[in-house]
Design an enzyme around this catalytic site. Sequence first.
Site, PDB file in Angstrom:
ATOM      1  N   SER A  70       0.859  -1.188   0.000  1.00 11.00           N
ATOM      2  CA  SER A  70       0.000   0.000   0.000  1.00 11.00           C
ATOM      3  C   SER A  70       0.891   1.233   0.000  1.00 11.00           C
ATOM      4  CB  SER A  70      -0.955  -0.021   1.202  1.00 11.00           C
ATOM      5  OG  SER A  70      -1.862   1.063   1.148  1.00 11.00           O
ATOM      6  N   THR A  71       0.789   2.094   1.002  1.00  8.62           N
ATOM      7  CA  THR A  71       1.557   3.339   1.035  1.00  8.62           C
ATOM      8  C   THR A  71       3.059   3.066   0.933  1.00  8.62           C
ATOM      9  OG1 THR A  71      -0.139   4.233   2.506  1.00  8.62           O
ATOM     10  CG2 THR A  71       1.910   5.483   2.304  1.00  8.62           C
ATOM     11  N   HIS A  76      -2.645  -1.145  -3.376  1.00  9.86           N
ATOM     12  CA  HIS A  76      -3.787  -0.246  -3.215  1.00  9.86           C
ATOM     13  C   HIS A  76      -3.594   0.962  -4.128  1.00  9.86           C
ATOM     14  CE1 HIS A  76      -4.256  -1.973   1.121  1.00  9.86           C
ATOM     15  NE2 HIS A  76      -4.713  -2.809   0.206  1.00  9.86           N
ATOM     16  N   MET A  92      -0.002   1.237   4.976  1.00  6.01           N
ATOM     17  CA  MET A  92      -0.741   1.520   6.206  1.00  6.01           C
ATOM     18  C   MET A  92      -1.897   0.539   6.346  1.00  6.01           C
ATOM     19  SD  MET A  92      -2.767   5.055   5.302  1.00  6.01           S
ATOM     20  CE  MET A  92      -3.944   5.183   3.957  1.00  6.01           C
ATOM     21  N   ASP A 109      -4.325  -4.744   5.998  1.00  4.65           N
ATOM     22  CA  ASP A 109      -4.715  -5.594   4.884  1.00  4.65           C
ATOM     23  C   ASP A 109      -3.556  -6.505   4.486  1.00  4.65           C
ATOM     24  OD1 ASP A 109      -6.349  -6.594   2.835  1.00  4.65           O
ATOM     25  OD2 ASP A 109      -5.525  -5.161   1.384  1.00  4.65           O
TER      26      ASP A 109
END
Length: 362
Positions: free
Chosen positions: A172-173, A198, A291, A294
């Site tokens: 993600s991030t 993401h 973050m 998940d």
Amino acid sequence: MTIRVLIVDDSALVRKILGEILGADRDIEVIGTAADPYAARERIKQLNPDVITLDVEMPRMDGITFLENLMRLRPMPVVMVSSLTQHGADVTLRALELGAIDFVAKPRIDIAGSLATYAAGLVEKVKVAAGARVGARRSIGCRAAPPCEPARALRAAAVLRTTERIIAVGASTGGTEAIRELLAGLPPDAPAMVISQHIPAAFSKPFAERMNRYAAMSVCEAQDGQYILPGHVYIAPGDRHLLVERDGARYRCRLSAAAHVNRHRPSVDVMFCSVARNAGPNAVGVILTGMGEDGAQGLKEMLDAGAQTMAQDQASSVVWGMPGAAVRLGAAQQVLPLHQIAGELVQLLEEETAHALAGAGA
């Protein structure tokens, strides 16, 4: 501690909306705004913000040029505000290369209504950016970093083994750049890889095309029903879950528009769980910077199904949310710096191949 934010955007409407959204949170204080990078430069000197929200496209100096100068002279957490267009996606991916922590999508129409819809996500991204490691981006492939180690080819025998192997990666991030470094360290004959990052729908295809330019493997945005082949990487389209489905001795990509999981579609948990069910011990799971949580439960399911599992360590992660959750859950057999993961994957596959050949010759 209150997070002090400077908003940089040439649109007075967007400055007003962002200011209202961020200012409504008790942990955030909007300390100023700027209509262009020149004004922003002076505001940064005067106010010393903790986080900047930065428009991609502005007059007098574009956001990328400003960001490049900022990261060279005074690195700080930046959240980009990007348009949902091909150009906006390309520019945003470049911004992430330069060191931006994250981005929020800005539509071309109904800006006020659409930005308000993303209010919670914007606030969360600003908070995450405030605690993120700005310098971590330099260690994972930005232009200031030394080049990655050359990808070494697997032994010929290992190529045969990869027809049954699959690597599943979630992020993600900070993940777009972490994935870039990971792919740059893998040889062209590596096992097939599926990736859930993401990312918005408008950004996933440009992201796949960008990764294809850096990787020795062939990278594409996954299509429903597509066979999963060695030497190829399949990136989940934005707004679709990517699942791995067994078709006899082969694997296929299966895309799903089912409900969001852990607030995400694509969800890393959804992909990892499908890999656990359909590939089991023939898979390797890797969870990278991001973050939230998940992917942690899905990685545990992969481990329980006999797969090898890895997590990026805290020091090299921009945000140690997802990998940290996996480590706490006991889902990661190895916790490694980003720059070591590709090499560890290659070594793991070579060792397994050597073991299989030794067993066959016994």
